[in-house]
Every structure is written in structure tokens, then in C-alpha cells.
Write an enzyme that holds these catalytic residues in place. Structure first.
Site, PDB file in Angstrom:
ATOM      1  N   ASP A  92      -8.785  -3.497  44.268  1.00 32.38           N
ATOM      2  CA  ASP A  92      -8.126  -4.454  43.811  1.00 32.38           C
ATOM      3  C   ASP A  92      -6.401  -4.361  43.908  1.00 32.38           C
ATOM      4  O   ASP A  92      -6.074  -3.302  43.625  1.00 32.38           O
ATOM      5  CB  ASP A  92      -8.305  -4.913  42.276  1.00 32.38           C
ATOM      6  CG  ASP A  92      -8.091  -6.307  42.016  1.00 32.38           C
ATOM      7  OD1 ASP A  92      -7.847  -7.083  42.776  1.00 32.38           O
ATOM      8  OD2 ASP A  92      -7.989  -6.424  40.713  1.00 32.38           O
ATOM      9  N   HIS A 115      -4.417  -7.992  52.477  1.00 29.51           N
ATOM     10  CA  HIS A 115      -5.843  -7.735  52.628  1.00 29.51           C
ATOM     11  C   HIS A 115      -5.971  -6.863  54.202  1.00 29.51           C
ATOM     12  O   HIS A 115      -6.568  -5.717  53.929  1.00 29.51           O
ATOM     13  CB  HIS A 115      -6.785  -8.958  52.866  1.00 29.51           C
ATOM     14  CG  HIS A 115      -6.950  -9.675  51.822  1.00 29.51           C
ATOM     15  ND1 HIS A 115      -7.256  -9.204  50.548  1.00 29.51           N
ATOM     16  CD2 HIS A 115      -6.529 -11.062  51.429  1.00 29.51           C
ATOM     17  CE1 HIS A 115      -7.295 -10.264  49.521  1.00 29.51           C
ATOM     18  NE2 HIS A 115      -7.044 -11.352  50.242  1.00 29.51           N
ATOM     19  N   LEU A 171     -20.952  10.845  55.570  1.00 30.39           N
ATOM     20  CA  LEU A 171     -20.684  10.143  54.644  1.00 30.39           C
ATOM     21  C   LEU A 171     -21.165   8.823  54.745  1.00 30.39           C
ATOM     22  O   LEU A 171     -21.380   8.192  55.909  1.00 30.39           O
ATOM     23  CB  LEU A 171     -18.829   9.882  54.310  1.00 30.39           C
ATOM     24  CG  LEU A 171     -18.491   8.915  53.352  1.00 30.39           C
ATOM     25  CD1 LEU A 171     -18.308   9.471  52.079  1.00 30.39           C
ATOM     26  CD2 LEU A 171     -17.075   8.524  53.940  1.00 30.39           C
TER      27      LEU A 171
END
Ligand code: IPE
Ligand code: IPE
Ligand code: MG
Length: 247
Positions: free
Chosen positions: A19, A36, A130
Site C-alpha cells: 500500500d 503503481h 520461491l
């Protein structure tokens, strides 16, 4: 295990509410979508850092069920960015041993995005270093509801175990560390079921500014927590032998 950074052991699974992108951009007099874009850079750095530190699963919140209600320009900017990022990032993730999984409702995504997600998953399916779960068009309530609906449709009893299996993140264990950047201290409909025993860590840094040092701080704080899972502190330190009944 030898570790040149003398870091505490990394959590197996880290979840992050990324955020603060909008505020990062606004402070620079840039359009929110520029924040973004910078958020994608930050995610790339974070994925690398997690892999380097031995984290096995990273789950990030990229677009919530509620984010559709943002101004149309921002929503289409985010969709465009996802399409771009898929094209640009997947080859490198594939090289780096990262397995991509997208978690969320796909039926109302554009054909182009939905295909991109499926292709990225296929391209990285063989990787094991991962697992990167990108929660996109995701909500914790959506997940619980879709799992329950599926079980009902199949005539299966609804139990904790069956729901757990039907949830969208059933391929990974629950998150150990739940990070939210950007200063807000709320869940915002992220992993409602799976965060039952996660350790929460809130950072005031905006997501584009969340760097390796900030990640290490979060991991360091996590290492100092005592996870009791409902037990007493004394029970955790008791040796198994102490549980044996005495003759
Ligand atoms: C998080 O950053 C990314 C998405 C929700 C897509 P925000 O866009 O919520 O950034 P702030 O909270 O407005 O700063
Ligand atoms: C949560 O952030 C969703 C993502 C990071 C993708 P929001 O910015 O949407 O959450 P609220 O509105 O502050 O609760
Ligand atoms: Mg926000």
C-alpha cells in the site's frame, strides 16, 4: 546455516499489502498510476530480496475486489500495467527460479489479462526456489465464499479442513509474517482466513520506498516475536520429555 548478513532466519511465508503507491506519486505531483509503476519496481526488488534470504513463499496484494470502484482511469491504468508487467517480468522470474501463481477471480478479467496470467503460470510452473502468489482481483471474503460454494456444489461437508483445501491459497502454508506498508493498520480484505496466526507488521514506508533494509527490519521484528498458537509461553519451552507421564 552460514549467512553473511548475520540475519535472523527468514520466515517461510511472507504476505504483503503493498500500500502507498498513490500517495508516493501524489507527493511528487505525478499521476497515481506513476506510483503503481514504481510499485512494480519495488516488487521486483522485494522478490529478489526474499529469494536471497531464503523466504519460500511471497504473497502480495496487487488489486482488491474493491479496487474496481476507483476512478476508471486508475483501474484501466492498473490493468494496462499488469499486462505490461507480465510481458516484461516473466522471463526474468522464470530465470530466477520463481514460480508465479495468480490468486483471485478471473471470470471478469479481460481475455488478454486472463490469458497472460495463465501463460505466466505455465511458463514458471517448474520453478521451486520461491513461490510468488500475486493476489489480483482478490478479496478474503470472495475466497471464503467461493470455497464454501464449491464444497456445497460438490456435496462436501463444510469443515475447517475441507474449507482450507478449497481456498485459493491451498497450495501454500499460512503466512508467518503479514506486512502492510503505507501506514494504515488494517487488513482491507486480504488473507482473512490464512492470517489467523500470522505475525502482523505495519510499516509507515510507502510501498515504492520499501527496500531491502525495510524488509530486513520486518524480518528482524518477526524473529523477536513469540508465536504461541494458543499455548502458554511455558509450554513452548518445555522439552517433549516433560510431557511424558511420570511412573
Ligand atoms: C496500493 O497503493 C496499490 C493498489 C491498491 C492497487 P494505493 O493505490 O492504495 O496507494 P495509496 O494508499 O492511495 O497511497
Ligand atoms: C489494499 O489497499 C489493496 C491493495 C494493496 C491491492 P487499499 O488502498 O485498497 O486499502 P484501503 O482502501 O486503504 O483499505
Ligand atoms: Mg491504499
Amino acid at each position: 546455516m552460514a549467512n553473511s548478513r548475520a540475519q535472523p532466519a527468514a520466515p517461510h511465508h511472507i504476505a504483503i499489502v503493498m500500500d502507498g503507491n498513490g500517495r508516493w506519486a501524489t507527493r511528487r505531483f505525478l499521476p497515481r498510476v506513476a506510483g503503481h509503476r514504481q510499485g512494480v519496481e519495488s516488487l521486483r526488488r522485494c522478490v529478489q530480496a526474499c529469494a536471497d534470504r531464503g523466504v519460500r513463499v511471497l504473497t502480495v496484494f496487487a488489486f482488491s475486489s474493491e479496487n474496481w470502484n476507483r476512478p476508471q482511469e486508475e483501474v484501466s491504468g492498473l490493468m494496462e500495467l499488469m499486462a505490461l508487467a507480465l510481458g516484461r517480468e516473466v522471463p526474468r522470474l522464470r530465470e530466477d527460479g520463481v514460480r508465479l501463481r495468480f490468486v483471485g477471480e478471473r471470470s471478469n478479467l479481460s481475455e488478454r489479462i486472463a490469458q497472460g496470467l495463465a501463460k505466466a503460470e505455465q511458463a514458471t510452473a517448474g520453478n521451486t526456489r520461491l513461490t510468488l502468489n500475486v493476489c489480483f482481483n482478490y478479496g478474503g471474503r470472495w475466497d471464503i465464499a467461493q470455497a464454501a460454494a464449491r464444497l456445497a456444489e460438490e456435496g462436501e461437508a463444510i469443515t475447517e479442513a475441507s474449507l482450507d483445501r478449497a481456498l485459493a491459497l491451498s497450495h501454500v502454508p499460512d503466512p508467518d509474517l503479514f506486512i502492510r506498508t503505507g501506514g494504515e493498520q488494517r487488513i482491507s480484505n486480504f488473507l482473512l482466513w490464512q492470517s489467523a496466526y500470522s505475525e502482523f507488521y505495519f510499516s509507515d514506508r510507502l510501498w515504492p520506498d520499501f527496500d531491502e533494509a525495510a524488509l530486513d527490519e520486518a524480518i528482524g521484528a518477526f524473529a523477536k516475536r513469540e508465536r504461541r498458537f494458543g499455548l502458554t509461553s511455558a509450554q513452548l519451552t518445555e522439552s517433549p520429555a516433560a510431557d511424558q507421564p511420570t511412573a
